[in-house]
Design a protein around this motif. Sequence first.
Motif, mmCIF file in Angstrom:
data_model
loop_
_atom_site.group_PDB
_atom_site.id
_atom_site.type_symbol
_atom_site.label_atom_id
_atom_site.label_comp_id
_atom_site.label_asym_id
_atom_site.label_seq_id
_atom_site.Cartn_x
_atom_site.Cartn_y
_atom_site.Cartn_z
ATOM 1 N N LYS A 32 -21.611 36.338 -59.757
ATOM 2 C CA LYS A 32 -20.682 37.241 -59.065
ATOM 3 C C LYS A 32 -20.060 36.586 -57.836
ATOM 4 O O LYS A 32 -19.692 37.243 -56.866
ATOM 5 C CB LYS A 32 -21.357 38.553 -58.674
ATOM 6 C CG LYS A 32 -21.863 39.350 -59.868
ATOM 7 C CD LYS A 32 -22.320 40.715 -59.437
ATOM 8 C CE LYS A 32 -22.984 41.533 -60.477
ATOM 9 N NZ LYS A 32 -22.523 41.609 -61.768
ATOM 10 N N ALA A 33 -19.957 35.254 -57.876
ATOM 11 C CA ALA A 33 -19.407 34.519 -56.744
ATOM 12 C C ALA A 33 -18.841 33.192 -57.225
ATOM 13 O O ALA A 33 -19.176 32.712 -58.302
ATOM 14 C CB ALA A 33 -20.487 34.275 -55.703
ATOM 15 N N GLY A 34 -17.983 32.616 -56.417
ATOM 16 C CA GLY A 34 -17.415 31.322 -56.744
ATOM 17 C C GLY A 34 -16.554 30.815 -55.607
ATOM 18 O O GLY A 34 -16.542 31.367 -54.506
ATOM 19 N N ARG A 35 -15.833 29.756 -55.900
ATOM 20 C CA ARG A 35 -14.928 29.148 -54.922
ATOM 21 C C ARG A 35 -13.591 28.956 -55.612
ATOM 22 O O ARG A 35 -13.527 28.429 -56.714
ATOM 23 C CB ARG A 35 -15.490 27.811 -54.460
ATOM 24 C CG ARG A 35 -14.588 27.102 -53.462
ATOM 25 C CD ARG A 35 -15.292 25.935 -52.830
ATOM 26 N NE ARG A 35 -16.285 26.494 -51.917
ATOM 27 C CZ ARG A 35 -17.402 25.869 -51.585
ATOM 28 N NH1 ARG A 35 -17.688 24.691 -52.085
ATOM 29 N NH2 ARG A 35 -18.245 26.427 -50.740
ATOM 30 N N ILE A 36 -12.534 29.394 -54.963
ATOM 31 C CA ILE A 36 -11.187 29.267 -55.506
ATOM 32 C C ILE A 36 -10.372 28.395 -54.563
ATOM 33 O O ILE A 36 -10.403 28.580 -53.341
ATOM 34 C CB ILE A 36 -10.523 30.653 -55.671
ATOM 35 C CG1 ILE A 36 -11.241 31.444 -56.761
ATOM 36 C CG2 ILE A 36 -9.042 30.501 -55.990
ATOM 37 C CD1 ILE A 36 -10.687 32.814 -57.007
ATOM 38 N N ILE A 37 -9.661 27.456 -55.149
ATOM 39 C CA ILE A 37 -8.755 26.603 -54.387
ATOM 40 C C ILE A 37 -7.344 26.927 -54.858
ATOM 41 O O ILE A 37 -7.036 26.787 -56.042
ATOM 42 C CB ILE A 37 -9.069 25.110 -54.602
ATOM 43 C CG1 ILE A 37 -10.516 24.817 -54.197
ATOM 44 C CG2 ILE A 37 -8.082 24.243 -53.823
ATOM 45 C CD1 ILE A 37 -10.998 23.438 -54.601
ATOM 46 N N ALA A 38 -6.514 27.398 -53.942
ATOM 47 C CA ALA A 38 -5.133 27.755 -54.272
ATOM 48 C C ALA A 38 -4.254 27.548 -53.055
ATOM 49 O O ALA A 38 -4.656 27.854 -51.925
ATOM 50 C CB ALA A 38 -5.057 29.206 -54.740
ATOM 51 N N VAL A 39 -3.081 27.037 -53.274
ATOM 52 C CA VAL A 39 -2.092 26.819 -52.224
ATOM 53 C C VAL A 39 -2.710 26.029 -51.060
ATOM 54 O O VAL A 39 -2.506 26.349 -49.899
ATOM 55 C CB VAL A 39 -1.475 28.152 -51.737
ATOM 56 C CG1 VAL A 39 -0.211 27.889 -50.927
ATOM 57 C CG2 VAL A 39 -1.156 29.082 -52.894
ATOM 58 N N GLY A 40 -3.514 25.037 -51.402
ATOM 59 C CA GLY A 40 -4.100 24.169 -50.386
ATOM 60 C C GLY A 40 -5.228 24.776 -49.575
ATOM 61 O O GLY A 40 -5.690 24.192 -48.607
ATOM 62 N N LYS A 41 -5.683 25.969 -49.945
ATOM 63 C CA LYS A 41 -6.771 26.623 -49.222
ATOM 64 C C LYS A 41 -7.960 26.817 -50.147
ATOM 65 O O LYS A 41 -7.803 27.122 -51.321
ATOM 66 C CB LYS A 41 -6.330 27.984 -48.679
ATOM 67 C CG LYS A 41 -5.267 27.890 -47.614
ATOM 68 C CD LYS A 41 -4.936 29.245 -47.058
ATOM 69 C CE LYS A 41 -3.869 29.113 -45.988
ATOM 70 N NZ LYS A 41 -3.566 30.383 -45.364
#
Length: 94
Positions: A32-41
């Motif tokens: 129920k968790a993770g890490r998202i990388i989008a638009v340099g963030k």
Amino acid sequence: MNPQMLSASGLASLLLLSGLASNAAGAALKQKAGRIIAVGKTRDVTFKTIRGAFNDHIDDAYRAMYDTSSYLGAMISERSRAATVLVLPRDGTQ
């Protein structure tokens, strides 16, 4: 994982086009968790399963955005609805 992001009503949802059977999707939903990388963030996020009317709202948004796409059927299928999650920042901000 081949995700599709959509913001509906100011909330971000994530559609896992490969469905729940993919290893990445299964691990993310189990934790129920993770890490998202989008638009340099990079953001640490929490995933929340969604059902019902919110899924209907997301499908309507996909219909409006991708009306002529040959992929629309897959985007709004029952398999996709089951693999759509709400994405919330873990730090509490939206």
